[in-house]
Design a protein around this motif. Structure first.
Motif, PDB file in Angstrom:
ATOM      1  N   THR A 175     -39.468  48.420 -40.830  1.00  0.00           N
ATOM      2  CA  THR A 175     -39.055  47.927 -42.177  1.00  0.00           C
ATOM      3  C   THR A 175     -40.626  46.523 -42.315  1.00  0.00           C
ATOM      4  OG1 THR A 175     -36.891  49.309 -43.022  1.00  0.00           O
ATOM      5  CG2 THR A 175     -38.818  48.593 -44.345  1.00  0.00           C
ATOM      6  N   ALA A 176     -39.716  46.002 -41.584  1.00  0.00           N
ATOM      7  CA  ALA A 176     -40.454  44.603 -42.114  1.00  0.00           C
ATOM      8  C   ALA A 176     -41.584  44.225 -41.234  1.00  0.00           C
ATOM      9  CB  ALA A 176     -39.960  43.424 -42.226  1.00  0.00           C
ATOM     10  N   SER A 177     -42.025  45.028 -40.261  1.00  0.00           N
ATOM     11  CA  SER A 177     -42.736  44.918 -39.296  1.00  0.00           C
ATOM     12  C   SER A 177     -44.060  45.922 -40.189  1.00  0.00           C
ATOM     13  CB  SER A 177     -42.444  45.686 -38.038  1.00  0.00           C
ATOM     14  OG  SER A 177     -41.643  45.003 -36.683  1.00  0.00           O
ATOM     15  N   ASP A 178     -45.273  45.466 -39.163  1.00  0.00           N
ATOM     16  CA  ASP A 178     -46.190  46.062 -38.916  1.00  0.00           C
ATOM     17  C   ASP A 178     -46.544  47.524 -38.859  1.00  0.00           C
ATOM     18  OD1 ASP A 178     -47.536  44.099 -41.214  1.00  0.00           O
ATOM     19  OD2 ASP A 178     -48.880  42.821 -38.474  1.00  0.00           O
ATOM     20  N   PRO A 179     -47.576  48.532 -39.583  1.00  0.00           N
ATOM     21  CA  PRO A 179     -46.710  50.221 -38.789  1.00  0.00           C
ATOM     22  C   PRO A 179     -47.596  49.847 -37.298  1.00  0.00           C
ATOM     23  CG  PRO A 179     -47.796  49.362 -41.068  1.00  0.00           C
ATOM     24  CD  PRO A 179     -47.699  48.713 -40.242  1.00  0.00           C
ATOM     25  N   GLY A 180     -46.931  50.375 -36.888  1.00  0.00           N
ATOM     26  CA  GLY A 180     -47.286  51.122 -35.280  1.00  0.00           C
ATOM     27  C   GLY A 180     -47.066  50.090 -34.213  1.00  0.00           C
ATOM     28  N   THR A 181     -45.704  48.909 -34.689  1.00  0.00           N
ATOM     29  CA  THR A 181     -45.182  47.878 -33.617  1.00  0.00           C
ATOM     30  C   THR A 181     -43.599  48.682 -33.206  1.00  0.00           C
ATOM     31  OG1 THR A 181     -46.182  45.989 -35.319  1.00  0.00           O
ATOM     32  CG2 THR A 181     -44.052  45.703 -33.371  1.00  0.00           C
ATOM     33  N   TRP A 182     -43.402  49.223 -33.796  1.00  0.00           N
ATOM     34  CA  TRP A 182     -42.213  50.105 -33.310  1.00  0.00           C
ATOM     35  C   TRP A 182     -42.746  51.680 -33.697  1.00  0.00           C
ATOM     36  CZ3 TRP A 182     -40.166  46.810 -30.003  1.00  0.00           C
ATOM     37  CH2 TRP A 182     -40.003  45.364 -30.777  1.00  0.00           C
ATOM     38  N   GLN A 183     -42.129  52.655 -32.826  1.00  0.00           N
ATOM     39  CA  GLN A 183     -42.138  54.677 -33.069  1.00  0.00           C
ATOM     40  C   GLN A 183     -41.293  54.558 -34.491  1.00  0.00           C
ATOM     41  OE1 GLN A 183     -44.415  56.446 -32.396  1.00  0.00           O
ATOM     42  NE2 GLN A 183     -45.440  53.785 -31.614  1.00  0.00           N
ATOM     43  N   CYS A 184     -39.384  53.620 -33.619  1.00  0.00           N
ATOM     44  CA  CYS A 184     -38.410  53.467 -34.547  1.00  0.00           C
ATOM     45  C   CYS A 184     -37.762  52.206 -34.098  1.00  0.00           C
ATOM     46  CB  CYS A 184     -37.119  54.824 -34.183  1.00  0.00           C
ATOM     47  SG  CYS A 184     -37.012  54.912 -32.289  1.00  0.00           S
ATOM     48  N   LYS A 185     -36.456  52.241 -34.894  1.00  0.00           N
ATOM     49  CA  LYS A 185     -36.116  50.944 -35.244  1.00  0.00           C
ATOM     50  C   LYS A 185     -35.022  50.895 -33.976  1.00  0.00           C
ATOM     51  CE  LYS A 185     -31.772  52.558 -37.209  1.00  0.00           C
ATOM     52  NZ  LYS A 185     -30.818  52.563 -38.294  1.00  0.00           N
ATOM     53  N   GLU A 186     -34.815  52.092 -33.151  1.00  0.00           N
ATOM     54  CA  GLU A 186     -34.208  51.804 -32.047  1.00  0.00           C
ATOM     55  C   GLU A 186     -34.363  50.910 -30.999  1.00  0.00           C
ATOM     56  OE1 GLU A 186     -34.225  54.492 -33.927  1.00  0.00           O
ATOM     57  OE2 GLU A 186     -31.908  54.695 -34.685  1.00  0.00           O
ATOM     58  N   GLU A 187     -36.009  51.314 -30.766  1.00  0.00           N
ATOM     59  CA  GLU A 187     -37.156  50.767 -29.872  1.00  0.00           C
ATOM     60  C   GLU A 187     -36.943  49.052 -29.834  1.00  0.00           C
ATOM     61  OE1 GLU A 187     -40.893  52.956 -29.163  1.00  0.00           O
ATOM     62  OE2 GLU A 187     -41.137  51.223 -30.602  1.00  0.00           O
ATOM     63  N   ILE A 188     -36.294  48.896 -31.036  1.00  0.00           N
ATOM     64  CA  ILE A 188     -36.225  47.114 -31.262  1.00  0.00           C
ATOM     65  C   ILE A 188     -35.231  46.116 -29.996  1.00  0.00           C
ATOM     66  CG2 ILE A 188     -35.500  45.190 -32.666  1.00  0.00           C
ATOM     67  CD1 ILE A 188     -36.572  46.546 -34.630  1.00  0.00           C
ATOM     68  N   PRO A 189     -35.315  45.784 -29.020  1.00  0.00           N
ATOM     69  CA  PRO A 189     -34.481  45.425 -27.574  1.00  0.00           C
ATOM     70  C   PRO A 189     -33.705  44.223 -28.776  1.00  0.00           C
ATOM     71  CG  PRO A 189     -36.728  43.894 -27.730  1.00  0.00           C
ATOM     72  CD  PRO A 189     -37.065  44.856 -29.060  1.00  0.00           C
ATOM     73  N   VAL A 190     -32.510  44.368 -28.000  1.00  0.00           N
ATOM     74  CA  VAL A 190     -30.931  43.800 -28.908  1.00  0.00           C
ATOM     75  C   VAL A 190     -30.635  43.294 -27.504  1.00  0.00           C
ATOM     76  CG1 VAL A 190     -28.623  43.513 -29.572  1.00  0.00           C
ATOM     77  CG2 VAL A 190     -30.932  45.133 -30.655  1.00  0.00           C
ATOM     78  N   ILE A 191     -30.441  41.880 -27.941  1.00  0.00           N
ATOM     79  CA  ILE A 191     -29.967  40.430 -26.479  1.00  0.00           C
ATOM     80  C   ILE A 191     -28.699  39.783 -27.461  1.00  0.00           C
ATOM     81  CG2 ILE A 191     -30.211  38.309 -25.361  1.00  0.00           C
ATOM     82  CD1 ILE A 191     -32.906  38.867 -24.806  1.00  0.00           C
ATOM     83  N   VAL A 192     -27.564  40.685 -26.577  1.00  0.00           N
ATOM     84  CA  VAL A 192     -26.201  40.049 -26.810  1.00  0.00           C
ATOM     85  C   VAL A 192     -25.379  38.768 -25.778  1.00  0.00           C
ATOM     86  CG1 VAL A 192     -23.823  41.264 -27.411  1.00  0.00           C
ATOM     87  CG2 VAL A 192     -25.317  42.444 -27.696  1.00  0.00           C
ATOM     88  N   VAL A 193     -25.321  37.707 -26.293  1.00  0.00           N
ATOM     89  CA  VAL A 193     -24.292  36.890 -26.117  1.00  0.00           C
ATOM     90  C   VAL A 193     -23.571  36.645 -26.415  1.00  0.00           C
ATOM     91  CG1 VAL A 193     -24.715  34.367 -25.739  1.00  0.00           C
ATOM     92  CG2 VAL A 193     -26.865  35.466 -25.978  1.00  0.00           C
ATOM     93  N   GLN A 194     -22.390  37.205 -24.722  1.00  0.00           N
ATOM     94  CA  GLN A 194     -20.840  37.512 -24.859  1.00  0.00           C
ATOM     95  C   GLN A 194     -20.106  36.079 -25.209  1.00  0.00           C
ATOM     96  OE1 GLN A 194     -19.379  39.669 -20.940  1.00  0.00           O
ATOM     97  NE2 GLN A 194     -18.370  40.390 -23.002  1.00  0.00           N
ATOM     98  N   ILE A 195     -19.270  36.434 -25.973  1.00  0.00           N
ATOM     99  CA  ILE A 195     -18.198  35.121 -26.314  1.00  0.00           C
ATOM    100  C   ILE A 195     -17.674  34.975 -24.788  1.00  0.00           C
ATOM    101  CG2 ILE A 195     -17.844  36.484 -28.363  1.00  0.00           C
ATOM    102  CD1 ILE A 195     -15.082  36.428 -27.932  1.00  0.00           C
ATOM    103  N   GLY A 196     -17.493  33.228 -24.866  1.00  0.00           N
ATOM    104  CA  GLY A 196     -17.449  32.641 -23.788  1.00  0.00           C
ATOM    105  C   GLY A 196     -15.656  32.915 -23.677  1.00  0.00           C
TER     106      GLY A 196
END
Length: 121
Positions: free
Chosen positions: A51-72
């Motif tokens: 919602t906060a991104s400029d129009p056209g940056t993403w086609q849908c929210k699921e496109e936004i990449p997520v990096i998960v740093v696993q707990i140690g």
């Protein structure tokens, strides 16, 4: 991480230790519900970023990449820690725009040392 004025580049998720200690601290084992809670929160965060991104940056929210740093590594509370690590791995295996960064081999204590932070980013 904001990439510009209104263009998000992705999300880094580095969380989960509270759920490992929750039974001892709060009397309930939140590692048991971690996967659902993490999935819901990341979905909400992606929506906010979309919602906060400029129009056209993403086609849908699921496109936004997520990096998960696993707990140690956790020398105590190992069952709860493993449940959280498993939930984090499951999330990444179910989400094609996510990537897991395993860290259980970086430190033999639940706190990371300086070298561990350099390796995990």
């Amino acid at each position: 991480i904001p990439g510009g004025k209104n263009n998000w580049k992705g999300l880094i998720w580095h969380q989960g230790t509270q759920e490992v200690w929750s039974e001892k601290k709060l009397g309930e084992d939140r590692s048991l519900t971690y996967y659902g809670n993490m999935t819901d929160l990341i979905s909400q965060l992606r929506q906010e970023m979309y919602t906060a991104s400029d129009p056209g940056t993403w086609q849908c929210k699921e496109e936004i990449p997520v990096i998960v740093v696993q707990i140690g590594y956790w020398p105590h509370r190992s069952e709860a820690a493993q449940r959280v690590r498993d939930a984090q791995a499951e999330y990444c295996s179910n989400d094609p725009r996510s990537q897991l960064v395993p860290t259980s081999d970086l430190s033999r204590n639940f706190h990371y040392d300086a070298a561990s932070f350099l390796v995990s980013g």
